[in-house]
Scaffold this active site. Structure first.
Site, PDB file in Angstrom:
ATOM      1  N   ALA A  95       0.858  -1.199   0.000  1.00 23.99           N
ATOM      2  CA  ALA A  95       0.000   0.000   0.000  1.00 23.99           C
ATOM      3  C   ALA A  95       0.885   1.237   0.000  1.00 23.99           C
ATOM      4  O   ALA A  95       1.936   1.250   0.646  1.00 23.99           O
ATOM      5  CB  ALA A  95      -0.902   0.002   1.232  1.00 23.99           C
ATOM      6  N   LYS A  96       0.459   2.262  -0.731  1.00 23.61           N
ATOM      7  CA  LYS A  96       1.255   3.491  -0.744  1.00 23.61           C
ATOM      8  C   LYS A  96       0.738   4.367   0.395  1.00 23.61           C
ATOM      9  O   LYS A  96      -0.135   5.211   0.199  1.00 23.61           O
ATOM     10  CB  LYS A  96       1.139   4.180  -2.101  1.00 23.61           C
ATOM     11  CG  LYS A  96       2.411   4.909  -2.506  1.00 23.61           C
ATOM     12  CD  LYS A  96       2.379   5.285  -3.976  1.00 23.61           C
ATOM     13  CE  LYS A  96       3.520   6.201  -4.322  1.00 23.61           C
ATOM     14  NZ  LYS A  96       4.828   5.521  -4.329  1.00 23.61           N
ATOM     15  N   CYS A  97       1.275   4.119   1.591  1.00 25.02           N
ATOM     16  CA  CYS A  97       0.797   4.855   2.760  1.00 25.02           C
ATOM     17  C   CYS A  97       1.976   5.572   3.425  1.00 25.02           C
ATOM     18  O   CYS A  97       3.114   5.100   3.371  1.00 25.02           O
ATOM     19  CB  CYS A  97       0.102   3.922   3.743  1.00 25.02           C
ATOM     20  SG  CYS A  97       1.120   2.614   4.410  1.00 25.02           S
TER      21      CYS A  97
END
Ligand SMILES: *Cc1c(COP(=O)(O)O)cnc(C)c1O
Length: 362
Positions: free
Chosen positions: A200-202
């Site tokens: 996830a691009k978090c």
């Protein structure tokens, strides 16, 4: 797909044209911003609402805003380019829209529909088109992001979110263009564990990577490379870029997407371009010891990292607590340079685009 309409509140005090021209002569990366931003709200009761383009400015946040405590936040990164014929293009924004939805799922956040994601970016780039730098390697870097805006300290998925897009004129990401970088092998810190948020691009992934990046800088390196969390053996990726290994038989290896690696759009594009040119690409785990042995024997001839911001960056030297090894000549390799040239030519509309990757508008 029809673009939704965004209500545009023009900035009443934009940066003056001569000042903008001065700033755009040397934009750097991530320090200069345009006049506007896109904004959409989400609430349990209303769903997505209040889509608008408005003057860029500070947000007023209650100190109990959920994101400040539990980091429920995701983001994306893509670029708008000025094409040779004066048009404007995005590169594969549908892929960013899809990944943004996937990141949202992982972080228990509402999924922004793709037409709102792409529509918000198009509307912002149209409002701030005069901020696209007219420089070699220049672009308008777009940063869509979403965070839990509910004012509540309970630990649960928030019931209110704010989605924003800001835009930042960019020159080349690493100073000196495609100069090879030195990377530090983090033997202590890991970036992502099985079942975690590595795909996830978090923001949280980046928060956790900063201490390792700081260690890399202290060790005289430019970037950190992470190994897998379970065995500390398999090479995964850099803090924000995927890795490729080029061998003396012309084949290429890149670590597979097993859930702990961010599925880069540049990564996927490079795999496609390489395969089209008849290069064998294996998505295969690659061990740190093997990397060193192959570099020393000469079987490995090039290594490069890739991502939207820096596009393709050669890796010249790898350092760890056990010593250092150099890859090939220590400078940019031929396959690396050729793949970079091919990708950037498509992105900028200077080469045919058989995959329909270039999303023209405006
Ligand atoms: C964004 C990102 C990448 C690169 O993805 P692109 O879609 O190619 O920009 C690689 N690794 C991490 C950890 C990232 O956050």
């Amino acid at each position: 797909m029809s673009s939704p309409t965004f209500y545009v509140e023009a900035n009443p005090a934009p940066v003056a044209a001569n000042e903008r021209t001065r700033l755009l002569a040397d934009p750097g990366f991530g320090k200069l911003f345009t006049d506007h931003m896109a904004m959409i709200r989400w609430s349990d009761a209303k769903g997505w609402h209040d889509a608008k383009i408005t003057a860029r400015g500070p947000l007023m946040l209650d100190p109990a805003t959920a994101v400040l405590h539990y980091a429920q936040e995701i983001f994306e990164g893509l670029k708008a380019y000025r094409l040779a014929d004066g048009g404007i293009a995005l590169f594969r924004p549908e892929e960013n829209a899809r990944r943004f939805r996937e990141s949202a799922q992982r972080m228990a956040m509402p999924e922004l529909p793709d037409d709102l994601f792409i529509g918000s970016i198009e509307a912002l780039v149209k409002a701030d088109a005069n901020w696209i730098p007219d420089l070699e390697g220049g672009s308008l870097y777009l940063r869509p992001f979403m965070f839990a805006s509910e004012v509540f300290l309970g630990v649960k998925p928030a019931s209110e979110y704010l989605y924003l897009v800001i835009a930042s004129p960019a020159g080349a990401y690493f100073k000196g263009g495609a100069k090879a970088v030195t990377i530090w092998v983090s033997d202590h810190y890991t970036r992502a564990a099985p079942g975690g948020t590595g795909a996830a691009k978090c923001g949280g992934n980046y928060a956790a990577s900063l201490v390792a990046q700081a260690e890399a800088i202290r060790e005289g390196c430019d970037q950190v490379v992470f190994l897998d969390a379970a065995e500390r053996r398999w090479v995964e990726e850099l803090g924000g870029m995927n890795l490729f290994f080029v061998f003396d038989d012309g084949s290429i290896v890149t670590p597979p997407l097993t859930g702990t690696i961010l599925p880069g759009i540049t990564r996927e594009s490079i795999i496609s371009l390489a395969r089209e040119q008849g290069i064998t690409v294996r998505e295969q785990a690659y061990a740190i010891d093997q990397w060193e042995a192959d570099a020393k024997s000469g079987r490995l001839v090039e290594t490069f990292a890739c991502g939207t911001a820096a596009v393709v960056t050669p890796v010249g030297t790898v350092k760890s607590r056990d010593g250092a090894f150099t890859i090939g000549s220590g400078g940019p390799g031929q396959i690396t340079e050729a793949l970079k040239a091919r990708l950037t030519a498509i992105q900028r509309g200077e080469a045919p685009d058989p995959h329909g990757w270039v999303h023209r508008f405006g």
